[in-house]
Design a protein around this motif. Sequence first.
Motif, PDB file in Angstrom:
ATOM      1  N   ILE A  95      -6.756  -7.505   0.295  1.00 18.42           N
ATOM      2  CA  ILE A  95      -7.411  -5.726   0.549  1.00 18.42           C
ATOM      3  C   ILE A  95      -8.683  -5.771   1.313  1.00 18.42           C
ATOM      4  O   ILE A  95      -8.640  -5.147   2.260  1.00 18.42           O
ATOM      5  CB  ILE A  95      -7.629  -5.046  -0.804  1.00 18.42           C
ATOM      6  CG1 ILE A  95      -6.309  -4.816  -1.511  1.00 18.42           C
ATOM      7  CG2 ILE A  95      -8.090  -3.117  -0.810  1.00 18.42           C
ATOM      8  CD1 ILE A  95      -6.868  -3.500  -2.871  1.00 18.42           C
ATOM      9  N   GLY A 131      -5.952   7.761   1.445  1.00 17.11           N
ATOM     10  CA  GLY A 131      -6.528   7.134   0.978  1.00 17.11           C
ATOM     11  C   GLY A 131      -5.339   6.254   0.246  1.00 17.11           C
ATOM     12  O   GLY A 131      -3.893   6.873   0.828  1.00 17.11           O
ATOM     13  N   PHE A 132      -4.904   5.744  -0.653  1.00 17.00           N
ATOM     14  CA  PHE A 132      -4.511   4.018  -0.361  1.00 17.00           C
ATOM     15  C   PHE A 132      -4.054   3.746  -1.570  1.00 17.00           C
ATOM     16  O   PHE A 132      -5.119   3.517  -2.789  1.00 17.00           O
ATOM     17  CB  PHE A 132      -3.522   2.665   0.662  1.00 17.00           C
ATOM     18  CG  PHE A 132      -3.389   3.775   1.804  1.00 17.00           C
ATOM     19  CD1 PHE A 132      -2.632   3.577   2.239  1.00 17.00           C
ATOM     20  CD2 PHE A 132      -5.098   3.316   2.826  1.00 17.00           C
ATOM     21  CE1 PHE A 132      -1.911   3.954   3.638  1.00 17.00           C
ATOM     22  CE2 PHE A 132      -4.829   3.752   3.780  1.00 17.00           C
ATOM     23  CZ  PHE A 132      -3.491   4.523   4.532  1.00 17.00           C
ATOM     24  N   GLU A 133      -2.988   3.450  -2.833  1.00 18.36           N
ATOM     25  CA  GLU A 133      -2.677   2.909  -3.926  1.00 18.36           C
ATOM     26  C   GLU A 133      -2.339   1.085  -3.874  1.00 18.36           C
ATOM     27  O   GLU A 133      -1.781   1.175  -2.939  1.00 18.36           O
ATOM     28  CB  GLU A 133      -1.856   3.194  -5.187  1.00 18.36           C
ATOM     29  CG  GLU A 133      -1.900   2.664  -6.251  1.00 18.36           C
ATOM     30  CD  GLU A 133      -1.265   2.756  -7.194  1.00 18.36           C
ATOM     31  OE1 GLU A 133      -1.254   2.699  -8.510  1.00 18.36           O
ATOM     32  OE2 GLU A 133      -0.579   4.833  -7.238  1.00 18.36           O
ATOM     33  N   ALA A 134      -2.904   0.239  -4.024  1.00 19.51           N
ATOM     34  CA  ALA A 134      -3.045  -1.374  -3.916  1.00 19.51           C
ATOM     35  C   ALA A 134      -2.184  -1.645  -5.122  1.00 19.51           C
ATOM     36  O   ALA A 134      -2.351  -1.663  -6.220  1.00 19.51           O
ATOM     37  CB  ALA A 134      -4.055  -1.636  -3.745  1.00 19.51           C
ATOM     38  N   PHE A 158       0.749  -1.248   0.256  1.00 18.21           N
ATOM     39  CA  PHE A 158       0.190  -0.374   0.445  1.00 18.21           C
ATOM     40  C   PHE A 158       0.875   1.193   0.225  1.00 18.21           C
ATOM     41  O   PHE A 158       1.621   1.409   0.918  1.00 18.21           O
ATOM     42  CB  PHE A 158      -0.744  -0.250   1.446  1.00 18.21           C
ATOM     43  CG  PHE A 158      -2.063  -1.110   1.519  1.00 18.21           C
ATOM     44  CD1 PHE A 158      -3.173  -0.718   0.708  1.00 18.21           C
ATOM     45  CD2 PHE A 158      -1.585  -2.604   1.899  1.00 18.21           C
ATOM     46  CE1 PHE A 158      -4.258  -2.228   0.848  1.00 18.21           C
ATOM     47  CE2 PHE A 158      -1.993  -3.249   2.047  1.00 18.21           C
ATOM     48  CZ  PHE A 158      -3.817  -3.422   1.331  1.00 18.21           C
ATOM     49  N   LEU A 177      -9.228  -4.265   5.616  1.00 17.34           N
ATOM     50  CA  LEU A 177      -9.740  -2.674   5.441  1.00 17.34           C
ATOM     51  C   LEU A 177      -9.284  -2.745   7.132  1.00 17.34           C
ATOM     52  O   LEU A 177      -9.440  -1.456   7.071  1.00 17.34           O
ATOM     53  CB  LEU A 177     -11.586  -3.387   4.780  1.00 17.34           C
ATOM     54  CG  LEU A 177     -11.340  -2.843   3.498  1.00 17.34           C
ATOM     55  CD1 LEU A 177     -12.432  -2.958   3.054  1.00 17.34           C
ATOM     56  CD2 LEU A 177     -10.600  -1.551   2.866  1.00 17.34           C
ATOM     57  N   ILE A 206      -9.432   2.929  -0.911  1.00 17.37           N
ATOM     58  CA  ILE A 206      -8.362   1.661  -1.414  1.00 17.37           C
ATOM     59  C   ILE A 206      -8.687   1.937  -3.441  1.00 17.37           C
ATOM     60  O   ILE A 206      -9.557   1.657  -3.983  1.00 17.37           O
ATOM     61  CB  ILE A 206      -8.055   0.699  -0.816  1.00 17.37           C
ATOM     62  CG1 ILE A 206      -8.437   0.612   0.115  1.00 17.37           C
ATOM     63  CG2 ILE A 206      -7.050  -0.110  -2.029  1.00 17.37           C
ATOM     64  CD1 ILE A 206      -7.324   0.852   1.170  1.00 17.37           C
ATOM     65  N   ARG A 228     -15.591   2.041  -0.804  1.00 15.99           N
ATOM     66  CA  ARG A 228     -13.905   2.226  -0.157  1.00 15.99           C
ATOM     67  C   ARG A 228     -13.376   1.973  -1.195  1.00 15.99           C
ATOM     68  O   ARG A 228     -11.800   2.832  -1.016  1.00 15.99           O
ATOM     69  CB  ARG A 228     -13.378   1.624   1.002  1.00 15.99           C
ATOM     70  CG  ARG A 228     -14.854   1.127   2.533  1.00 15.99           C
ATOM     71  CD  ARG A 228     -14.234   2.761   3.014  1.00 15.99           C
ATOM     72  NE  ARG A 228     -12.908   2.575   4.011  1.00 15.99           N
ATOM     73  CZ  ARG A 228     -12.312   2.061   4.150  1.00 15.99           C
ATOM     74  NH1 ARG A 228     -12.997   1.238   5.545  1.00 15.99           N
ATOM     75  NH2 ARG A 228     -10.541   2.230   4.995  1.00 15.99           N
ATOM     76  N   THR A 279     -10.526   6.540   4.932  1.00 20.22           N
ATOM     77  CA  THR A 279      -9.516   6.480   3.082  1.00 20.22           C
ATOM     78  C   THR A 279     -10.361   5.508   2.701  1.00 20.22           C
ATOM     79  O   THR A 279     -10.593   4.621   2.933  1.00 20.22           O
ATOM     80  CB  THR A 279      -8.178   5.806   4.089  1.00 20.22           C
ATOM     81  OG1 THR A 279      -8.534   4.521   4.306  1.00 20.22           O
ATOM     82  CG2 THR A 279      -7.506   6.939   5.106  1.00 20.22           C
TER      83      THR A 279
END
Length: 645
Positions: A454, A413-416, A400, A458, A471, A501, A469
């Motif tokens: 993912i 947020g996050f980029e997976a 992440f 969470l 994803i 999300r 946030t």
Amino acid sequence: METAEELREALVECRRELDALRLEGRHSRMLLDAIGSLLTSTLDDDPFEVLFRALEIVFTFSRLLVLAEQEGEAGELHCIAAHPGGLRGSTWPVGRLFGKVLNGRVSTTLDNAALPEWQGDLPAGLSPAQPALYLPMRVRERRGMLVLLREEGGPGFDRGDVALARNFSLLASAAFAALYTRQRELESRRLRQLTERLQRSEKALAHRAYFDQLTGLPNRQTIEERVQEAIAGLPEGESLALAFIDIDDFKKVNDFHNHSVGDALLIAVAERIRRAVRGRDVLGRISGDEFVLMLVAPGDRQQTAVIVDRIVEQLRQPFRVEGRELFTSASIGVSTYPEHGSDYEALRRNADLAMYRAKKFAKGSACFFDTWLGDATSARMQLEQDLRVAVRERRFRCAFQPKLALATGAVAGFEALVRWQDNAGSMRAPGAFLPVATEMGLLNEISEIVLEEIQDSLEALDRRFGGGTRISVNVAASQVSDAIFMDRLIGRIIDSGRRERFVLEITEEAVVQPEPFVTSILPILRREGIGLSIDDFGTGYSSFSVLADITADELKVDRSYITAIQDRPRSQGILRAVDSLGAALGMAVVAEGVETAEELDYLQRHTGIGFVQGYHFCRPMLLPDLVAAELPEVAVPAAARRMAT
């Protein structure tokens, strides 16, 4: 192009047909041997004893009876010859089965108990449970049959036996005639005629089994045998070359014209190649549009190149086929013995690799094999094997990377990002395996593994960063156009109960074609509240025009525009345009690939971009490392703090 699975099925069918032809050829040879036994017998020989010896060459049996009608005794058959001889002299009624055989039908049975012919007292050693094969005999008005029996409980006679039996009916009739009429010369003449026909048939079968029926060239097996023979007979220090020739875009000829035109073109190509090589060289066709050429004693590499270049040039010239002028070309790969292989298969494989290298460089060109091609192929094969195992054992992990809001400095947020944990425990980045996984058709399975991780992550992310946030999940262009995969992916997101999300990141390339994304998938994303991000914005060939039909939540500016932005006026202008576009369309703008404090400072001072992502703040981390890490704070300028307040 045809898929690998279709090509494999075509090869299996060709192999099956080839095996059938060879079996038929062996049957012909066995029958010729049997005929030879009859032709070399003398008048003093018992013709059925000669026939029995011939039958033993071809069939497996334990008992043999020769039954024949007697003059004036309709409805009954007499055993006039047998093996063993003690069965001779028995009589048999003519029921429905025997009637069919007497009228010329070859028949088989597994169990004779229900037949009237096998009722009553049977000669010693015979049982209705013995599998039987019945061959009709006929000479003028006399009729009879040959009965072959196997042991009780043994295997029955199959279709191949029946096919052979039809030929042996003539032999049995010949023995029948010899016994009753002594017209041996007449029967010998007929047998010689049959022999000649069989010999001609055997030659035709051999040609079909070893030569391509369309072009008349040696086929795959024959060219392999020729090369192996040539290698075995090469004098010390001499070499040969193998050229793999592939007609470029041949499928288009069949699709645009028809298969008749395609076949005619292949014949013309074969003839043109033959005219371009020397008489001692051997050309073969190994599949639809692929040829193999063995260059005997080709000389040095330069001399070989002269021959190969001549073929390339000849095949570039237009062909006149069925009133049409066709333009084509061929890509050629060349390997040499012993430098590139010690047998046909190694030489063919390496020439094939060189051919693909030539086709990738420029269609209609030639390439010689080099050892690095083999090394690269071995490495590729190992990578493919390892990837299959990794998918089966679910060795993919999710890393992440935080996305931060410039106005507050908070994690938004996050980029997976997928990682492959190999056997040594090392983490491989996506660029090292995703292109190959895509070619192998494994990308969808990997994406589903990532999505599952993912979803499992969470709760831990919420405890550490709060529940607001989102994803981002990357979806490749090939997946976006796959309606079945997208339906399954969206369904799993909805089933998670946290659809709001998730954000799907797609590139501009993925949505250039409106079907099925714009018309079918995008409405579902909007209805279900699943976010949409246009990744690498500004690098696709559609650029701004793609936004005319796409309602997205955010634009991610490609890192190529962010790198050293403070020193690049042209990139600054483009960035301001993207910033304004995002504001006008109500889309958040994310600057990805921020790696230096100078880049961050420029974005804060000179743009209204709301979100940043990059190594300057945090590298992608696995979940345990991420929740335990102290993320660096983003210094928020006073003006930004006042705006946020």
